[in-house]
Design a protein around this motif. Structure first.
Motif, short mmCIF file in Angstrom:
data_model
loop_
_atom_site.label_atom_id
_atom_site.label_comp_id
_atom_site.label_asym_id
_atom_site.label_seq_id
_atom_site.Cartn_x
_atom_site.Cartn_y
_atom_site.Cartn_z
N LEU A 1 0.36 3.57 3.10
CA LEU A 1 0.94 3.06 4.35
C LEU A 1 2.47 3.09 4.27
O LEU A 1 3.14 3.37 5.27
N ASN B 1 -11.41 9.44 -2.87
CA ASN B 1 -10.02 9.40 -2.45
C ASN B 1 -9.28 8.84 -3.66
O ASN B 1 -9.60 7.73 -4.09
N LYS C 1 -13.66 7.86 8.75
CA LYS C 1 -13.48 9.25 8.30
C LYS C 1 -14.48 10.20 8.97
O LYS C 1 -14.08 11.15 9.63
N LYS D 1 -12.17 -1.49 4.48
CA LYS D 1 -11.19 -2.25 3.71
C LYS D 1 -11.56 -3.73 3.72
O LYS D 1 -11.48 -4.41 2.70
N SER E 1 0.73 12.46 4.35
CA SER E 1 0.59 11.28 3.51
C SER E 1 -0.66 10.46 3.85
O SER E 1 -1.45 10.14 2.97
N ARG F 1 -0.61 13.15 -4.11
CA ARG F 1 -1.71 13.35 -3.16
C ARG F 1 -1.22 14.02 -1.89
O ARG F 1 -0.23 13.59 -1.29
N TYR G 1 -16.48 8.59 2.56
CA TYR G 1 -16.33 10.04 2.78
C TYR G 1 -17.67 10.78 2.72
O TYR G 1 -17.69 12.01 2.59
N TRP H 1 -8.71 4.73 -5.07
CA TRP H 1 -8.01 4.52 -3.80
C TRP H 1 -7.06 3.33 -3.94
O TRP H 1 -7.43 2.29 -4.49
N VAL H 2 -5.84 3.50 -3.43
CA VAL H 2 -4.75 2.53 -3.63
C VAL H 2 -5.13 1.07 -3.52
O VAL H 2 -4.68 0.24 -4.32
N SER I 1 0.84 -1.20 0.00
CA SER I 1 0.00 0.00 0.00
C SER I 1 0.88 1.26 0.00
O SER I 1 1.70 1.45 0.90
N1 GLU Z 1 -7.47 5.39 3.41
C1 GLU Z 1 -6.38 6.15 3.96
C2 GLU Z 1 -5.49 6.66 2.86
O1 GLU Z 1 -5.86 6.59 1.74
C3 GLU Z 1 -5.68 5.35 5.04
C4 GLU Z 1 -4.51 4.49 4.64
C5 GLU Z 1 -4.93 3.27 3.92
O2 GLU Z 1 -5.62 2.44 4.53
O3 GLU Z 1 -4.57 3.17 2.77
O4 GLU Z 1 -4.46 7.19 3.13
#
Ligand code: GLU
Ligand code: PMP
Length: 402
Positions: free
Chosen positions: A22, A180, A242, A106, A42, A377, A212, A130-131, A19
């Motif tokens: 993270l 995101n 969130k 998640k 971050s 980002r 969100y 989102w990642v 990730s």
């Molecule tokens: N969702 C948040 C982010 O995009 C938390 C970190 C994650 O779980 O990826 O930074």
């Protein structure tokens, strides 16, 4: 060691990307641990603490003996509260047994991937995304099909783009709004147009990630699942991280057609069981009590969005849209590609994020993990002082790139 890892570990994990959010947060922590004054923009995490009345509800739940396993899909009274919330806020009709509570949104997404995908099934992911979407789809052996919208279209995919991406192997589409990493919010009209496309294709499902929802600057939040023609084909994912500043509590949920909810419960029953018992009681209380603290946080985020846009406007080459929700800005930073400070040349957003981390001590995340390697980002879930100082340092460090 590396040889042994390559030999012994599963293909699943060897082929998985770590990730990006993270990873960057960890790099920032490592630098800070060495005594550097790092400003961490971050991680997507509200800097507010969980409101007191929610913490009190968890303490009370512990005293009342909510210390045991709950049903896998969640406490019945909690699922009833979520069903009421879906009706109240989203005009969605779910019975409590169509709701599955998980350890964060998640896990809701991972459950869906495991429960619905077979090898070769295609999942259309609206990018920037989102990642974790990409890797969660691959975890379920699905094939991610990325449909990209750039800043010139406010990072929003058009119905024609979606239509062109759907094949007879498409099983679902996956997106977040508010988004995101872009902060873009699809309007009611735009959502309806996307729903129209999906409705034309039998057996394509929508996963709508609305985590969100409460951090939206557009007024009323619209759920795509409320449109009649895709009602039975939409899975709505949400969570507490969130809107209620509860990232560490690990609490998320989905509302889905019954057979999907049951399949996800089955997966969760063999992997993690029910979510934390007293967190569920607190979550129930959070949904049923006055949302004033949530909307105060949203207003603070809106103020910081304006501040951040103003600050970034002073930095050459950061091309921003005007985010309508979440707490990120996602500038297009191509201006810096090919530039150098004499030692390091910036080839892409990964290089730029590392350059900014090392030279400005500001942690951001490269857009590459979000399916947009021309962007960066920046989370503005931080204090005014940190945002102002971060912008000052970035401007100074970026000014050395020629
Ligand atoms: N969702 C948040 C982010 O995009 C938390 C970190 C994650 O779980 O990826 O930074
Ligand atoms: N979806 C999106 C769009 C997110 O940004 C996040 C980040 N937290 C999640 C899902 C996962 O949330 P949770 O912490 O509830 O697992």
């Amino acid at each position: 060691m590396e040889h042994l890892a390559a030999q012994m570990l599963s293909r699943r994990v060897l082929e998985m990307e770590e990730s990006a959010t993270l990873r960057m947060a960890q790099l920032a922590r490592n630098l800070a641990a060495k005594g550097n004054k790092v400003i961490n923009l971050s991680l997507g995490e509200p800097d507010f603490d969980t409101p007191d009345h929610i913490k009190d509800a968890a303490k009370k739940a512990l005293d009342e003996g909510y210390t045991k396993y709950t049903p896998v899909a969640g406490l019945m009274e909690f699922r009833q509260a979520i069903a009421r919330k879906f009706k109240r806020d989203n005009n969605l009709d779910f019975t409590p047994n169509q709701i599955v509570v998980s350890n964060g949104a998640k896990q809701s997404l991972a459950n869906l991937s495991m429960a619905m995908l077979n090898e070769g099934d295609e999942v259309v992911i609206l990018a920037p995304y989102w990642v974790s979407y990409y890797e969660i789809v691959r975890l379920g052996e699905g094939t991610p099909v990325v449909v990209k919208a750039g800043i010139e279209q406010d990072f929003k995919v058009t119905p024609a783009q979606l239509e062109a991406a759907i094949t007879d192997r498409t099983k679902m589409i996956l997106f977040s709004s508010p988004c995101n990493p872009t902060g873009s919010v699809y309007s009611e009209k735009e959502l309806r147009a996307l729903a129209d496309v999906v409705a034309r294709h039998e057996n394509v499902f929508i996963i709508s990630d609305e985590i969100y929802e409460y951090i939206s600057f557009t007024g009323k939040h619209i759920s795509i699942g409320a449109f009649e023609h895709v009602r039975d084909r939409t899975i709505t994912v949400n969570g507490f991280a969130k809107g209620f500043a509860m990232t560490g509590w690990r609490l998320g949920y989905m509302g889905a057609p019954l057979w999907i909810a049951e399949a996800c419960t089955k997966i969760q029953g063999q992997t993690t069981s029910g979510a934390n018992s007293f967190a569920q009681r607190a979550g129930m209380y959070a949904l049923e009590s006055d949302l004033k603290p949530t909307f105060e946080m949203r207003d603070a985020f809106l103020r910081r969005r304006n501040l951040t846009l103003q600050l970034l406007d002073e930095i050459p080459g950061f091309l921003c849209n005007r985010p309508q929700g979440a707490f990120y800005v996602f500038p297009d930073v191509r201006y810096y590609f090919g530039k150098s400070d004499g030692k390091i040349t910036i080839h892409n957003a990964d290089d730029l994020a590392m350059y900014i981390l090392e030279n400005a001590l500001v942690a951001t995340v490269s857009g590459s993990g979000f399916g947009a390697d021309e962007c960066l980002r920046i989370s503005y879930a931080a204090s005014d002082e940190d945002l102002t100082e971060a912008a000052r340092r970035m401007k100074e460090a970026l000014g050395l790139l020629k």
